[in-house]
Write a protein that holds these residues in place. Structure first.
Motif, PDB file in Angstrom:
ATOM      1  N   MET A 147      -5.290  10.201  -2.726  1.00 51.70           N
ATOM      2  CA  MET A 147      -5.152   9.523  -1.460  1.00 51.70           C
ATOM      3  C   MET A 147      -5.214  10.519  -0.309  1.00 51.70           C
ATOM      4  N   LEU A 148      -4.590  11.675  -0.454  1.00 54.90           N
ATOM      5  CA  LEU A 148      -4.643  12.680   0.612  1.00 54.90           C
ATOM      6  C   LEU A 148      -6.059  13.173   0.837  1.00 54.90           C
ATOM      7  N   LEU A 149      -6.821  13.332  -0.234  1.00 51.59           N
ATOM      8  CA  LEU A 149      -8.210  13.746  -0.107  1.00 51.59           C
ATOM      9  C   LEU A 149      -9.003  12.710   0.665  1.00 51.59           C
ATOM     10  N   LEU A 150      -8.820  11.447   0.331  1.00 53.30           N
ATOM     11  CA  LEU A 150      -9.512  10.365   1.027  1.00 53.30           C
ATOM     12  C   LEU A 150      -9.148  10.365   2.502  1.00 53.30           C
ATOM     13  N   LYS A 151      -7.882  10.535   2.806  1.00 46.54           N
ATOM     14  CA  LYS A 151      -7.422  10.554   4.191  1.00 46.54           C
ATOM     15  C   LYS A 151      -8.058  11.708   4.957  1.00 46.54           C
ATOM     16  N   SER A 152      -8.138  12.874   4.363  1.00 48.30           N
ATOM     17  CA  SER A 152      -8.736  14.013   5.050  1.00 48.30           C
ATOM     18  C   SER A 152     -10.241  13.817   5.242  1.00 48.30           C
ATOM     19  N   ILE A 153     -10.905  13.194   4.284  1.00 43.34           N
ATOM     20  CA  ILE A 153     -12.334  12.907   4.424  1.00 43.34           C
ATOM     21  C   ILE A 153     -12.566  11.961   5.586  1.00 43.34           C
ATOM     22  N   LEU A 154     -11.770  10.896   5.677  1.00 42.38           N
ATOM     23  CA  LEU A 154     -11.941   9.932   6.759  1.00 42.38           C
ATOM     24  C   LEU A 154     -11.676  10.563   8.120  1.00 42.38           C
ATOM     25  N   LEU A 163      -6.236   4.911   7.852  1.00 42.02           N
ATOM     26  CA  LEU A 163      -6.586   6.269   7.433  1.00 42.02           C
ATOM     27  C   LEU A 163      -7.491   6.985   8.428  1.00 42.02           C
ATOM     28  N   GLY A 164      -8.030   6.264   9.390  1.00 36.50           N
ATOM     29  CA  GLY A 164      -8.976   6.829  10.340  1.00 36.50           C
ATOM     30  C   GLY A 164      -8.362   7.810  11.318  1.00 36.50           C
ATOM     31  N   GLU A 165      -9.199   8.306  12.213  1.00 33.02           N
ATOM     32  CA  GLU A 165      -8.795   9.383  13.119  1.00 33.02           C
ATOM     33  C   GLU A 165      -7.977   8.928  14.318  1.00 33.02           C
ATOM     34  N   SER A 166      -7.938   7.678  14.599  1.00 30.90           N
ATOM     35  CA  SER A 166      -7.219   7.182  15.768  1.00 30.90           C
ATOM     36  C   SER A 166      -5.725   7.500  15.681  1.00 30.90           C
ATOM     37  N   LYS A 167      -5.162   7.930  16.796  1.00 31.70           N
ATOM     38  CA  LYS A 167      -3.726   8.222  16.828  1.00 31.70           C
ATOM     39  C   LYS A 167      -2.913   6.934  16.820  1.00 31.70           C
ATOM     40  N   ARG A 168      -3.445   5.894  17.415  1.00 25.69           N
ATOM     41  CA  ARG A 168      -2.761   4.603  17.421  1.00 25.69           C
ATOM     42  C   ARG A 168      -3.277   3.766  16.263  1.00 25.69           C
ATOM     43  N   LYS A 169      -2.368   3.156  15.556  1.00 23.47           N
ATOM     44  CA  LYS A 169      -2.729   2.393  14.361  1.00 23.47           C
ATOM     45  C   LYS A 169      -2.430   0.909  14.561  1.00 23.47           C
ATOM     46  N   GLN A 223      -7.029 -13.091  -3.287  1.00 27.71           N
ATOM     47  CA  GLN A 223      -7.574 -14.353  -3.789  1.00 27.71           C
ATOM     48  C   GLN A 223      -8.955 -14.675  -3.223  1.00 27.71           C
ATOM     49  N   THR A 224      -9.291 -14.115  -2.073  1.00 33.90           N
ATOM     50  CA  THR A 224     -10.571 -14.442  -1.440  1.00 33.90           C
ATOM     51  C   THR A 224     -11.332 -13.169  -1.068  1.00 33.90           C
ATOM     52  N   LYS A 225     -12.628 -13.335  -0.824  1.00 35.39           N
ATOM     53  CA  LYS A 225     -13.446 -12.214  -0.363  1.00 35.39           C
ATOM     54  C   LYS A 225     -12.971 -11.734   1.004  1.00 35.39           C
ATOM     55  N   GLY A 226     -12.511 -12.665   1.834  1.00 33.18           N
ATOM     56  CA  GLY A 226     -12.000 -12.309   3.155  1.00 33.18           C
ATOM     57  C   GLY A 226     -10.790 -11.396   3.076  1.00 33.18           C
ATOM     58  N   GLN A 227      -9.912 -11.654   2.119  1.00 36.98           N
ATOM     59  CA  GLN A 227      -8.745 -10.793   1.941  1.00 36.98           C
ATOM     60  C   GLN A 227      -9.164  -9.405   1.459  1.00 36.98           C
ATOM     61  N   LYS A 228     -10.139  -9.353   0.566  1.00 36.65           N
ATOM     62  CA  LYS A 228     -10.621  -8.065   0.073  1.00 36.65           C
ATOM     63  C   LYS A 228     -11.212  -7.251   1.218  1.00 36.65           C
ATOM     64  N   LYS A 229     -12.009  -7.895   2.049  1.00 36.86           N
ATOM     65  CA  LYS A 229     -12.616  -7.204   3.180  1.00 36.86           C
ATOM     66  C   LYS A 229     -11.548  -6.833   4.205  1.00 36.86           C
ATOM     67  N   GLY A 230     -10.588  -7.723   4.455  1.00 37.71           N
ATOM     68  CA  GLY A 230      -9.498  -7.437   5.388  1.00 37.71           C
ATOM     69  C   GLY A 230      -8.704  -6.222   4.952  1.00 37.71           C
ATOM     70  N   PHE A 231      -8.437  -6.119   3.656  1.00 35.07           N
ATOM     71  CA  PHE A 231      -7.732  -4.960   3.113  1.00 35.07           C
ATOM     72  C   PHE A 231      -8.512  -3.680   3.392  1.00 35.07           C
ATOM     73  N   ARG A 232      -9.808  -3.719   3.174  1.00 33.81           N
ATOM     74  CA  ARG A 232     -10.638  -2.534   3.390  1.00 33.81           C
ATOM     75  C   ARG A 232     -10.659  -2.130   4.865  1.00 33.81           C
ATOM     76  N   TYR A 233     -10.820  -3.106   5.753  1.00 33.61           N
ATOM     77  CA  TYR A 233     -10.810  -2.801   7.191  1.00 33.61           C
ATOM     78  C   TYR A 233      -9.459  -2.218   7.612  1.00 33.61           C
ATOM     79  N   TYR A 234      -8.403  -2.853   7.177  1.00 32.14           N
ATOM     80  CA  TYR A 234      -7.060  -2.415   7.546  1.00 32.14           C
ATOM     81  C   TYR A 234      -6.778  -1.006   7.020  1.00 32.14           C
TER      82      TYR A 234
END
Length: 90
Positions: A1-8, A53-59, A37-48
């Motif tokens: 997870m730390l590796l993924l965070k640093s990559i992002l 994990l992104g570079e923005s200081k505000r989350k 349960q839905t594709k929307g939830q899967k995509k929402g999880f990925r976006y969230y």
């Protein structure tokens, strides 16, 4: 997870797409697909998750949707506040 965070965080672009993320991001997200349960939830999880994990200081939702192409305030807000999911399982 730390590796993924640093990559992002090392990505120099402000706006990203889920498809532009390293393959390990999707591989890690798939591990949790059975919780949604839905594709929307899967995509929402990925976006969230990408936003957290992104570079923005505000989350906050607004900042996440500003930085991730294809996401919307309504969809991420719905994922966080209305979707049924277990914090313990994540």
């Amino acid at each position: 997870m730390l590796l993924l965070k640093s990559i992002l965080r090392s990505l120099s672009i402000k706006e990203i797409t889920l498809e532009a993320l390293p393959p390990c991001f999707e591989k890690w997200c798939v591990e949790f697909d059975d919780l949604w349960q839905t594709k929307g939830q899967k995509k929402g999880f990925r976006y969230y998750l990408a936003g957290l994990l992104g570079e923005s200081k505000r989350k906050n939702i607004s900042q996440i949707t500003d930085n991730i192409v294809g996401s919307s305030y309504h969809n991420i807000h719905h994922f966080i506040s209305e979707s049924k999911w277990s914090v313990e399982k994540i």
